[in-house]
Motif scaffolding. Structure first.
Motif, mmCIF file in Angstrom:
data_model
loop_
_atom_site.group_PDB
_atom_site.id
_atom_site.type_symbol
_atom_site.label_atom_id
_atom_site.label_comp_id
_atom_site.label_asym_id
_atom_site.label_seq_id
_atom_site.Cartn_x
_atom_site.Cartn_y
_atom_site.Cartn_z
ATOM 1 N N LEU A 16 0.828 -1.201 0.000
ATOM 2 C CA LEU A 16 0.000 0.000 0.000
ATOM 3 C C LEU A 16 0.870 1.261 0.000
ATOM 4 C CD1 LEU A 16 -2.931 1.021 0.114
ATOM 5 C CD2 LEU A 16 -2.730 1.043 2.612
ATOM 6 N N HIS A 17 1.957 1.225 0.747
ATOM 7 C CA HIS A 17 2.886 2.362 0.773
ATOM 8 C C HIS A 17 3.449 2.632 -0.627
ATOM 9 C CE1 HIS A 17 6.078 4.977 2.378
ATOM 10 N NE2 HIS A 17 6.874 4.365 1.527
ATOM 11 N N ARG A 18 3.858 1.567 -1.311
ATOM 12 C CA ARG A 18 4.403 1.728 -2.668
ATOM 13 C C ARG A 18 3.350 2.275 -3.623
ATOM 14 N NH1 ARG A 18 6.792 -3.091 -1.114
ATOM 15 N NH2 ARG A 18 5.209 -4.344 -2.177
ATOM 16 N N ARG A 19 2.114 1.827 -3.481
ATOM 17 C CA ARG A 19 1.054 2.318 -4.361
ATOM 18 C C ARG A 19 0.846 3.819 -4.160
ATOM 19 N NH1 ARG A 19 -5.457 0.962 -4.348
ATOM 20 N NH2 ARG A 19 -5.912 2.150 -6.234
ATOM 21 N N PHE A 20 0.819 4.268 -2.919
ATOM 22 C CA PHE A 20 0.641 5.694 -2.645
ATOM 23 C C PHE A 20 1.792 6.503 -3.245
ATOM 24 C CE2 PHE A 20 -2.931 4.885 -0.032
ATOM 25 C CZ PHE A 20 -3.522 6.118 0.242
ATOM 26 N N GLU A 21 3.002 6.004 -3.116
ATOM 27 C CA GLU A 21 4.165 6.730 -3.638
ATOM 28 C C GLU A 21 4.171 6.758 -5.164
ATOM 29 O OE1 GLU A 21 7.905 5.401 -2.072
ATOM 30 O OE2 GLU A 21 7.806 6.949 -0.509
ATOM 31 N N GLU A 22 3.965 5.606 -5.769
ATOM 32 C CA GLU A 22 4.060 5.504 -7.226
ATOM 33 C C GLU A 22 2.928 6.250 -7.931
ATOM 34 O OE1 GLU A 22 4.118 1.321 -7.831
ATOM 35 O OE2 GLU A 22 6.158 1.057 -7.051
ATOM 36 N N GLN A 23 1.741 6.278 -7.345
ATOM 37 C CA GLN A 23 0.589 6.920 -7.977
ATOM 38 C C GLN A 23 0.306 8.317 -7.431
ATOM 39 O OE1 GLN A 23 -2.846 4.284 -7.994
ATOM 40 N NE2 GLN A 23 -1.604 2.507 -8.486
ATOM 41 N N GLY A 24 1.110 8.769 -6.487
ATOM 42 C CA GLY A 24 0.918 10.101 -5.930
ATOM 43 C C GLY A 24 -0.430 10.285 -5.253
ATOM 44 N N LEU A 25 -0.917 9.233 -4.604
ATOM 45 C CA LEU A 25 -2.251 9.296 -4.009
ATOM 46 C C LEU A 25 -2.316 10.240 -2.814
ATOM 47 C CD1 LEU A 25 -3.257 5.513 -4.129
ATOM 48 C CD2 LEU A 25 -3.656 7.302 -5.833
ATOM 49 N N ASP A 26 -1.172 10.460 -2.167
ATOM 50 C CA ASP A 26 -1.192 11.318 -0.983
ATOM 51 C C ASP A 26 -1.342 12.798 -1.321
ATOM 52 O OD1 ASP A 26 1.259 11.433 -2.204
ATOM 53 O OD2 ASP A 26 2.427 11.368 -0.355
ATOM 54 N N SER A 27 -1.303 13.145 -2.601
ATOM 55 C CA SER A 27 -1.443 14.558 -2.983
ATOM 56 C C SER A 27 -2.735 14.833 -3.752
ATOM 57 C CB SER A 27 -0.237 14.987 -3.837
ATOM 58 O OG SER A 27 -0.158 14.224 -5.023
ATOM 59 N N ARG A 28 -3.612 13.841 -3.839
ATOM 60 C CA ARG A 28 -4.877 14.025 -4.554
ATOM 61 C C ARG A 28 -5.936 14.643 -3.647
ATOM 62 N NH1 ARG A 28 -6.445 8.772 -8.066
ATOM 63 N NH2 ARG A 28 -8.501 9.591 -7.405
ATOM 64 N N ARG A 29 -6.574 15.710 -4.132
ATOM 65 C CA ARG A 29 -7.584 16.400 -3.323
ATOM 66 C C ARG A 29 -8.781 15.518 -3.006
ATOM 67 N NH1 ARG A 29 -8.015 22.502 -5.994
ATOM 68 N NH2 ARG A 29 -5.813 23.098 -5.712
ATOM 69 N N ASP A 30 -9.108 14.610 -3.911
ATOM 70 C CA ASP A 30 -10.268 13.752 -3.669
ATOM 71 C C ASP A 30 -9.957 12.630 -2.675
ATOM 72 O OD1 ASP A 30 -8.564 12.446 -5.375
ATOM 73 O OD2 ASP A 30 -10.104 11.765 -6.780
ATOM 74 N N LEU A 31 -8.722 12.601 -2.177
ATOM 75 C CA LEU A 31 -8.345 11.619 -1.165
ATOM 76 C C LEU A 31 -7.927 12.299 0.136
ATOM 77 C CD1 LEU A 31 -6.334 9.029 -3.320
ATOM 78 C CD2 LEU A 31 -8.706 8.874 -2.514
ATOM 79 N N MET A 32 -8.388 13.536 0.327
ATOM 80 C CA MET A 32 -8.101 14.240 1.581
ATOM 81 C C MET A 32 -8.842 13.569 2.733
ATOM 82 S SD MET A 32 -8.014 18.387 1.441
ATOM 83 C CE MET A 32 -9.449 18.556 0.394
ATOM 84 N N PRO A 33 -8.172 13.418 3.884
ATOM 85 C CA PRO A 33 -8.892 12.926 5.064
ATOM 86 C C PRO A 33 -9.875 13.975 5.563
ATOM 87 C CG PRO A 33 -6.491 12.757 5.323
ATOM 88 C CD PRO A 33 -6.749 13.627 4.138
ATOM 89 N N ARG A 34 -10.854 13.530 6.303
ATOM 90 C CA ARG A 34 -11.828 14.452 6.889
ATOM 91 C C ARG A 34 -11.346 14.963 8.244
ATOM 92 N NH1 ARG A 34 -17.624 11.529 5.414
ATOM 93 N NH2 ARG A 34 -17.849 12.485 3.369
ATOM 94 N N ALA A 35 -11.836 16.143 8.616
ATOM 95 C CA ALA A 35 -11.485 16.729 9.907
ATOM 96 C C ALA A 35 -12.460 16.244 10.978
ATOM 97 C CB ALA A 35 -11.536 18.245 9.806
ATOM 98 N N TYR A 36 -12.041 16.404 12.233
ATOM 99 C CA TYR A 36 -12.938 16.138 13.356
ATOM 100 C C TYR A 36 -13.368 17.479 13.922
ATOM 101 C CZ TYR A 36 -14.629 14.799 17.972
ATOM 102 O OH TYR A 36 -15.401 14.638 19.099
ATOM 103 N N ALA A 37 -14.622 17.851 13.631
ATOM 104 C CA ALA A 37 -15.159 19.150 14.065
ATOM 105 C C ALA A 37 -15.865 18.955 15.391
ATOM 106 C CB ALA A 37 -16.116 19.690 13.008
ATOM 107 N N ALA A 38 -15.166 19.260 16.474
ATOM 108 C CA ALA A 38 -15.717 19.046 17.812
ATOM 109 C C ALA A 38 -16.607 20.210 18.223
ATOM 110 C CB ALA A 38 -14.572 18.882 18.811
ATOM 111 N N LYS A 39 -17.814 19.904 18.643
ATOM 112 C CA LYS A 39 -18.756 20.939 19.068
ATOM 113 C C LYS A 39 -18.238 21.652 20.315
ATOM 114 C CE LYS A 39 -22.831 18.530 17.257
ATOM 115 N NZ LYS A 39 -24.152 17.927 17.599
ATOM 116 N N GLY A 40 -18.538 22.949 20.387
ATOM 117 C CA GLY A 40 -18.142 23.722 21.548
ATOM 118 C C GLY A 40 -16.678 24.109 21.570
#
Length: 272
Positions: A160-184
């Motif tokens: 999986l690490h090699r796939r992310f590196e070779e395909q540049g998946l870590d820089s794709r906007r559609d693969l951004m992680p979501r934030a944790y929006a804590a109330k208050g």
């Protein structure tokens, strides 16, 4: 140990060598060398056993497996410290300090990741997802850090690490992680549209995917989110880069990863 070649002279007239003190001392020295060699071999074997360096690995805790158990065996303050210092982690080498403002309940991946990112990470499986949100000293930036504990073995994580590196998946906007929006908290408005910069790493020494995603605390929408690597480049002029949000994401992710490895290390040490 190298011994002298035997005497193969066939001349019957040759005088035999006396079996005097010199010969006896040579034999004694050879015997001592053999004993010393056996002692060194035995010592090496004992040392290997004590340090867990034997070739069969018997009795040696597996660091990879030990790291995968941390989500339920370690207090949250050790995985996500209440305060994280980032000496030299800001733009231009400025110091940063981040304060934890919320910790999400541990969960599965579910709605915590975009569907496409879930699909890409599916081969590794999702065992548990831990998340915490931090703010900077000015309380103008918010950053969510995540540790996704997978079900994968070392080989699968490597693939999986090699796939992310070779395909540049870590820089794709559609693969951004979501934030944790804590109330208050100042991160209450930290939704999908407020994500400004992110970084994601598939670890190979632990069954973990580590990530961080940052944004503005005032809830403004970001139209040009940037990978942390791009936002940190000299000369980057986007609002994300100018605000140092790439440095927030990368700086926090790096330090949480280091904390994870440091916490995992004692679990693999043998008692003295």
């Amino acid at each position: 140990m190298s011994l002298a070649a035997p005497d193969t002279q066939d001349d019957d007239t040759a005088r035999p060598r006396p079996a005097g003190p010199r010969r006896r001392s040579g034999v004694a020295a050879a015997a001592a060398c053999v004993m010393l060699g056996l002692g060194l071999i035995g010592g090496a074997m004992t040392g290997s056993w004590l340090t867990g360096d034997g070739s069969d690995g018997a009795g040696t805790p597996d660091a990879f497996t030990a790291a995968g158990d941390l989500w339920h065996s370690v207090p949250v303050d050790r995985l996500f410290p209440p305060t994280v210092k980032g000496d030299g982690a800001g733009p231009g080498g400025a110091d940063r300090v981040w304060t934890r403002i919320a910790v999400a309940p541990d969960s599965g991946c579910g709605d915590a990741l975009d569907p496409l990112l879930q699909k890409v990470l599916a081969p590794a499986g999702c065992l548990r997802l831990l998340r915490a949100t931090y703010t900077d000293a000015t309380r103008s930036h918010v950053t969510t850090v995540g540790l996704l504990f997978t079900k994968a073995d070392a080989a699968a994580m490597g693939a999986l690490h090699r796939r992310f590196e070779e395909q540049g998946l870590d820089s794709r906007r559609d693969l951004m992680p979501r934030a944790y929006a804590a109330k208050g908290t100042v991160a209450a408005g930290f939704g999908d549209g407020q994500r400004a910069s992110w970084t994601l790493s598939v670890l190979t020494d632990a069954p973990v995917v580590a990530y961080a995603v940052s944004g503005f605390a005032d809830g403004r929408t970001v139209t040009e989110p940037q990978p942390a690597e791009d936002a940190m480049k000299a000369g980057a002029t986007t609002p994300t880069a100018q605000a140092g949000l790439g440095h927030d994401a990368q700086g926090l992710a790096d330090r949480i990863e280091r904390s994870l490895r440091k916490t995992a290390a004692p679990a693999t040490e043998k008692p003295s």
